[in-house]
Write a protein that holds these residues in place. Structure first.
Motif, PDB file in Angstrom:
ATOM      1  N   ALA A  47      -0.893  -5.443  -3.484  1.00 55.40           N
ATOM      2  CA  ALA A  47      -1.958  -5.312  -2.483  1.00 55.40           C
ATOM      3  C   ALA A  47      -3.233  -5.994  -2.957  1.00 55.40           C
ATOM      4  N   ALA A  48      -3.564  -5.828  -4.250  1.00 53.46           N
ATOM      5  CA  ALA A  48      -4.763  -6.471  -4.798  1.00 53.46           C
ATOM      6  C   ALA A  48      -4.629  -7.991  -4.753  1.00 53.46           C
ATOM      7  N   VAL A  90      -2.149   4.422 -11.028  1.00 50.90           N
ATOM      8  CA  VAL A  90      -2.781   3.540 -10.063  1.00 50.90           C
ATOM      9  C   VAL A  90      -2.350   2.086 -10.247  1.00 50.90           C
ATOM     10  N   LEU A  91      -2.047   1.678 -11.485  1.00 50.16           N
ATOM     11  CA  LEU A  91      -1.659   0.290 -11.737  1.00 50.16           C
ATOM     12  C   LEU A  91      -0.156   0.120 -11.598  1.00 50.16           C
ATOM     13  N   ASN A  92       0.330   0.336 -10.399  1.00 54.07           N
ATOM     14  CA  ASN A  92       1.756   0.157 -10.157  1.00 54.07           C
ATOM     15  C   ASN A  92       1.986  -1.139  -9.381  1.00 54.07           C
ATOM     16  N   THR A  95       0.073  -1.505  -5.993  1.00 55.39           N
ATOM     17  CA  THR A  95      -1.363  -1.751  -6.130  1.00 55.39           C
ATOM     18  C   THR A  95      -1.623  -3.198  -6.519  1.00 55.39           C
ATOM     19  N   ILE A 100       0.844  -1.204   0.000  1.00 56.04           N
ATOM     20  CA  ILE A 100       0.000   0.000   0.000  1.00 56.04           C
ATOM     21  C   ILE A 100       0.873   1.244   0.000  1.00 56.04           C
ATOM     22  N   PHE A 146       2.150   6.775  -6.747  1.00 52.56           N
ATOM     23  CA  PHE A 146       0.907   6.957  -7.511  1.00 52.56           C
ATOM     24  C   PHE A 146       1.019   8.098  -8.521  1.00 52.56           C
ATOM     25  N   SER A 178       2.249   1.871  -3.418  1.00 50.78           N
ATOM     26  CA  SER A 178       1.200   2.406  -4.293  1.00 50.78           C
ATOM     27  C   SER A 178       0.961   3.888  -4.040  1.00 50.78           C
TER      28      SER A 178
END
Length: 600
Positions: free
Chosen positions: A573-574, A565-567, A570, A553, A560, A556
């Motif tokens: 964490a997803a 956002v798609l680093n 992220t 997190i 950012f 991210s």
């Protein structure tokens, strides 16, 4: 003498690697493993860092003084529990908590997660394990299950334990002496240093609230998987709704307190609010399994010997006359009240108690100083409440004498491990004044990790905080050692450095789950001396979760603006979130028949 960053990092890792090899892999007891680790650290300090022998001796004596403080806390906690056992109060406490529910899964959430967090907010420094762990054993939990639960919850509450000490003392000490940090704070508009610390505290609270969402569920699932008669994760996951409810009941007011009141109050007020709400809800059956679905451990005679300690706080004869509930709970009310009264800075009691201390200044001309304030230690509160309980519960002299004898014996069995563990930590930390000119071992180790990580550092930042707590036994000390280093790495890689310091504080809290002398202390309270490695093997996975998720997190958040956002953070964490939700969904759907009748 010169050495590469990598070489120094590997050498600095040796005392920790010795602990991991002997304690976790080879399963030595801490009483054998920690002397070897101490000799390794002392040998490196003398032979490689070229620290003068008098400096190593001074650090060792400082460690012994700190170890004596820890042993006093352990003794006080055991004495109070033995006192309650002799008075019959444990019988009433057991009946009262099983009166809320007989389900062990709900009991461990209320006692370990919420009551333990409240004690952490009031006193910190490992005190929750000394209070909550023996209470669980007194209710009939296996000793190792109680210690494991007590260690896993030593995460979310810890950064704001002891009225915010890890932030207000740890981070403050680490950062306040650097002009660059003050200039950065001023540039952000925080002309008051306390406002800057509060900003970091808010970020710490947000990261903890996200990672802490699953902590009660982890506690329950590990308990049913490793200590249940069917060895089933699914049996723990089946109470996921109550576990998430209990988590949010604590973490929502926890974050609100960080925003509105500052670092002193998140854990204290969040846990108090959660305790009241969750107990009220549980008594009314909200999200609590039906009585016929209540989960229980197998019969004690089926437990492996390593589950049970030498201190027996359980009472198999629960048919005797019980004292009134208020009278039985009064000692714990007194403990919580005295801890709060003696820690609030607006009251004079802390100053009075801390006015008298023992220690030394500039020992052997080394610059090493140490001071212990015995009247301020939680152990004094435990002993004082035990003495008060002797009168309040009208215990006969022979029973009270037996409580003292049992407590002294249990403390003595813990002493061997601690008198080597804490001095090893002090030699490790105080290794920066050698003739070789190297940074102290913790900084050398962190430098090596930072050189390897580069821009991915935010993912690894909590690991360094956890490593500091693993070695030092304290989130506060870990923050002292590494906050400025973490701030500097954040600046070097071009990200907002206060987020990196926040990740340090979160990782330092998580490190309490695997910290050797915290595990030794918690194990000693219930007589599990020699089983520390088994506990650390169980808590290592929750620690890795708690370090990786905030790290992802944090990555991210800090990248950012530049990477979108798609680093990497992220995505990581997803991945963790999807894996957790998928596991919960799969296990919660499994019917009871899937694990009924399975043998241990």
């Amino acid at each position: 003498m010169t050495a590469s960053v990598g070489t120094l990092a590997l050498l600095s890792l040796l005392p920790i690697a010795v602990v991991g090899l002997l304690l976790v892999v080879l399963r030595w007891p801490a009483s054998r493993a920690m002397p070897v680790s101490y000799l390794t650290a002392a040998g490196l300090a003398l032979g490689v860092w070229r620290v003068p022998a008098f400096q190593v001796a001074a650090a060792t004596l400082k460690g012994l003084l700190v170890a004596a403080s820890l042993l006093f806390i352990i003794f006080g906690a055991i004495l109070l529990l033995d006192t309650l056992k002799e008075s019959g109060a444990l019988r009433t406490l057991r009946h009262g908590l099983t009166g809320v529910t007989s389900d062990r899964r709900i009991q461990v959430i209320i006692i370990a997660w919420l009551f333990g967090a409240f004690i952490e907010g009031a006193a910190g420094f490992g005190t929750p394990a000394a209070v909550a762990v023996p209470l669980l054993v007194g209710l009939g939990f296996p000793g190792m299950a109680a210690v494991t639960a007590g260690m896993i919850i030593q995460s979310t509450p810890v950064s704001f334990g002891a009225a915010g000490t890890p932030i207000l003392v740890g981070v403050n000490t680490g950062l306040s002496g650097d002009a660059r940090v003050h200039a950065f704070a001023t540039a952000l508009g925080h002309t008051e240093w306390t406002d800057f610390l509060a900003l970091i505290g808010v970020k710490v609270a947000v990261l903890h609230a996200v990672a802490g969402l699953l902590v009660p569920l982890l506690v329950v699932s590990f308990m049913t998987r490793f200590f249940g008669p069917n060895r089933s994760f699914a049996e723990g996951v089946r109470v996921w709704k109550f576990a998430i409810f209990a988590s949010l009941a604590m973490t929502i007011p926890y974050v609100a307190a960080a925003f509105l009141l500052g670092p002193e109050f998140p854990t204290l007020l969040g846990s108090l609010f959660g305790l009241v709400v969750v107990v009220w809800a549980a008594r009314r059956g909200f999200l609590v399994p039906r009585a016929e679905d209540a989960w229980e451990f197998g019969p004690p005679e089926s437990w492996p010997p390593e589950w049970s300690g030498s201190i027996d706080l359980a009472d198999p004869d629960d048919t005797g006359e019980r004292m009134p509930a208020l009278r039985a709970w009064l000692p714990y009310v007194l403990v919580a009240g005295l801890l709060i009264l003696t820690r609030l800075k607006v009251l004079p009691f802390a100053g009075w108690l801390r006015a008298w201390g023992v220690g030394f200044t500039d020992l052997f001309g080394s610059g090493v100083s140490a001071r212990v304030e015995p009247l301020y230690l939680p152990g004094t509160v435990f002993v004082a409440v035990s003495l008060a309980t002797f009168f309040l519960h009208r215990i006969d002299h022979e029973s009270y004498r037996r409580a003292w004898k049992t407590s002294l014996g249990a403390t003595g069995r813990a002493s061997v491990a601690l008198v080597f563990t804490v001095p090893m930590v002090q030699v490790f930390i105080d290794s920066g004044s050698g003739a070789a000119g190297f940074d102290q071992m913790p900084i050398a180790l962190a430098d090596g990790v930072a050189a390897l990580a580069g821009s991915a550092w935010p993912i690894f930042a909590p690991m360094i905080g956890g490593l500091g707590a693993f070695v030092a036994g304290s989130n506060t000390v870990s923050n002292m050692m590494f906050s400025l280093f973490q701030f500097g790495v954040g600046e070097r890689i071009g990200v907002e450095p206060t987020w990196i310091v926040a990740l340090q504080a979160v990782g330092g809290a998580a490190g309490n789950m695997i910290c050797v002398h915290n595990v030794v202390a918690a194990s000693a309270v219930v007589g599990l001396v020699g089983k520390e490695g088994a506990v650390i093997r169980l808590t290592l996975v929750p620690f890795l979760y708690y370090a990786l998720l905030p790290g992802a997190i944090g990555y991210s958040v800090v990248w950012f603006a530049q990477r979108g956002v798609l680093n990497l953070g992220t995505l990581l964490a997803a991945l963790i979130a999807v894996a957790a939700v998928g596991a919960i969904a799969a296990l919660a759907r499994r019917p009871r028949s899937d694990f009924e009748g399975r043998q241990p």
